[in-house]
Enzyme design. Sequence first.
Site, PDB file in Angstrom:
ATOM      1  N   SER A   1       0.812  -1.210   0.000  1.00  0.00           N
ATOM      2  CA  SER A   1       0.000   0.000   0.000  1.00  0.00           C
ATOM      3  C   SER A   1       0.842   1.254   0.000  1.00  0.00           C
ATOM      4  O   SER A   1       2.068   1.212   0.121  1.00  0.00           O
ATOM      5  CB  SER A   1      -0.951  -0.002   1.199  1.00  0.00           C
ATOM      6  OG  SER A   1      -0.279   0.496   2.331  1.00  0.00           O
ATOM      7  N   GLY A   2       0.161   2.377  -0.112  1.00  0.00           N
ATOM      8  CA  GLY A   2       0.813   3.676  -0.148  1.00  0.00           C
ATOM      9  C   GLY A   2       0.933   4.318   1.221  1.00  0.00           C
ATOM     10  O   GLY A   2       1.393   5.454   1.326  1.00  0.00           O
ATOM     11  N   ASP A   3       0.503   3.612   2.260  1.00  0.00           N
ATOM     12  CA  ASP A   3       0.645   4.163   3.614  1.00  0.00           C
ATOM     13  C   ASP A   3       0.848   2.985   4.566  1.00  0.00           C
ATOM     14  O   ASP A   3       1.109   1.871   4.118  1.00  0.00           O
ATOM     15  CB  ASP A   3      -0.579   5.032   3.959  1.00  0.00           C
ATOM     16  CG  ASP A   3      -0.223   6.178   4.908  1.00  0.00           C
ATOM     17  OD1 ASP A   3       0.586   5.958   5.826  1.00  0.00           O
ATOM     18  OD2 ASP A   3      -0.759   7.295   4.737  1.00  0.00           O
ATOM     19  N   ASP A   4       0.740   3.236   5.867  1.00  0.00           N
ATOM     20  CA  ASP A   4       1.034   2.172   6.830  1.00  0.00           C
ATOM     21  C   ASP A   4       0.189   0.914   6.558  1.00  0.00           C
ATOM     22  O   ASP A   4      -1.014   1.007   6.305  1.00  0.00           O
ATOM     23  CB  ASP A   4       0.733   2.670   8.251  1.00  0.00           C
ATOM     24  CG  ASP A   4       1.564   3.912   8.587  1.00  0.00           C
ATOM     25  OD1 ASP A   4       2.748   3.964   8.204  1.00  0.00           O
ATOM     26  OD2 ASP A   4       1.016   4.837   9.233  1.00  0.00           O
TER      27      ASP A   4
END
Length: 473
Positions: A252-255
């Site tokens: 993913s693009g975040d945590d």
Amino acid sequence: MMIKPIKLVLVVFLGVIIILNGVECRKARSLESFEYSAISCRGHSASILDYGGVGDGKTLNTKAFQTAVNHLSQYASDGGAQLFVPAGKWLAGTFNLTSHFTLYLQKDAILLASQDINSWPVVDPLPSYGHGRDAAGGRYISLIFGTNLTDVVITGENATIDGQGGLWWQQFHKKKLKYTRPYLIEIMHSDNIQISNLTLVNSPSWNVHPVYSSNIIIQGITILAPVTSPNTDGINPDSCTNTRIEDTYIVSGDDCIAIKSGWDEYGISYGMPTKQLIIRRLTCISPYSAAIALGSEMSGGIQDVRAEDITAIQTESGVRIKTAVGRGGYVKDIYVKGMNLHTMKWVFWMTGNYGSHADSHYDPNALPEIKGINYRDVVAENVTMAGRLEGISGDPFTGICISNVTIGMAKKAKKYPWACADVEGVAGGVVPTPCELLPDQGEEKLGMCDFPSDSLAIDSVALQKCSYGMKYF
Ligand SMILES: *[C@@H]1O[C@H](CO)[C@@H](O)[C@H](O)[C@H]1NC(C)=O
Ligand SMILES: *[C@@H]1O[C@H](CO)[C@@H](O)[C@H](O)[C@H]1NC(C)=O
Ligand SMILES: *[C@@H]1O[C@H](CO)[C@@H](O)[C@H](O)[C@H]1NC(C)=O
Ligand SMILES: *[C@@H]1O[C@H](CO)[C@@H](O)[C@H](O)[C@H]1NC(C)=O
Ligand SMILES: *[C@@H]1O[C@H](CO)[C@@H](O)[C@H](O)[C@H]1NC(C)=O
Ligand SMILES: *[C@@H]1O[C@H](CO)[C@@H](O)[C@H](O)[C@H]1NC(C)=O
């Protein structure tokens, strides 16, 4: 003389069976028979086809889904109901769930989120946040939403929920959003939740958001989004108690997993912590974020998190604590055991100056308490910096324990593998040698950092085998 009537009866009886079989087989062919595991099985079943659903990827099925759920909610006190979604592409806007209900996406079913932004209803910001995350006002309701429910299962044969987030990401980057982007699944104020065996792709923002809820099992979830997509967090347990997240694979693009509990003065006054959280067998790829983040919104407190068997590849950090002056709350009794990491910027990262305030009314005296953070049994390779541990001046992060850790540094590693400030703790058998604030007690202390041996209540929740099939009589 006695044989004849018996024969006749038999013939008639067989005839009845053959006729019934013919009818039942035709009915059964559209639903088939199968088994799945769930916290509870259901007494009533229906297919989205029964409510006029069309799986052609073009017809909007929002009404079919909402009608189905509303209709099936009548069975809540009579064994509950399950709604099947067969193979096909089911375009739909948001719909709400009900109690004692199972949404089952069969193999090759794809739920496609509607891209008509104006058709998404807007709901209030979360009380523990006070504001939306993308814009101050309300939030677009999540694709699959439930509030004040009990006993809800969302599962399938690894079928797909596709948020078609590209349009939302574009609007976000252009700063054109009037409200905060929707999530794929949000369950609020609810109890006894299972979300399992699904693939979630391209969420507009966060993927799975249980909030103000308890007794949650999340298992066998694959989450995929471009690593550059904005805020596509994987799973965000937020002010939840008794949660088990297992066997998840997240790119993913975040945590990959972000543990939260409200924002600044709103989170402090709501006062609902996230606690008793188990994370097991997580695989994460997230080049710009953490495998597991605690915060940055942690104002209701985070306590008793147990993470085990974590694999991360090309991920910015392994476990990261994010907080700031004004957050208040606490992060304590955190246990991490068994991490296998490849290509990381920082294995351990703690940030006391994250900033990012809900508004300017936060209390500058509301200091977070960060205490009792335990990491053990970690192997990492190709790491730029082993640890960057930055507490808050006058509010040190205490009780940090790091043991049995071997970190292989990258060719282009920083000169000093550790940077520590305003932290207190110990280490045991850590390579490369940690900073002076974490004095190493040596090789014989490999097992020094705690990991609880008791089990949490959510671990004793057994899944039942549920089946759906034809019944002849
Ligand atoms: C998920 O799928 C696996 C493999 O098909 C199955 O063994 C397991 O029981 C399922 N679990 C849940 C919770 O649906
Ligand atoms: C779904 O629930 C939300 C929040 O309770 C509500 O605002 C919305 O009207 C509901 N939608 C439907 C279709 O009932
Ligand atoms: C849902 O539960 C919350 C917390 O208990 C409560 O404040 C709220 O009024 C409930 N909402 C509905 C629609 O019942
Ligand atoms: C589920 O589907 C995803 C995407 O198609 C795939 O990568 C993953 O391996 C599948 N998981 C299982 C357990 O079959
Ligand atoms: C140290 O960690 C490794 C895994 O990285 C594990 O196999 C080993 O048992 C641990 N040693 C001790 C003493 O806990
Ligand atoms: C090591 O990490 C760097 C980025 O820091 C990356 O470019 C390189 O491909 C990695 N090497 C290996 C062997 O994974």
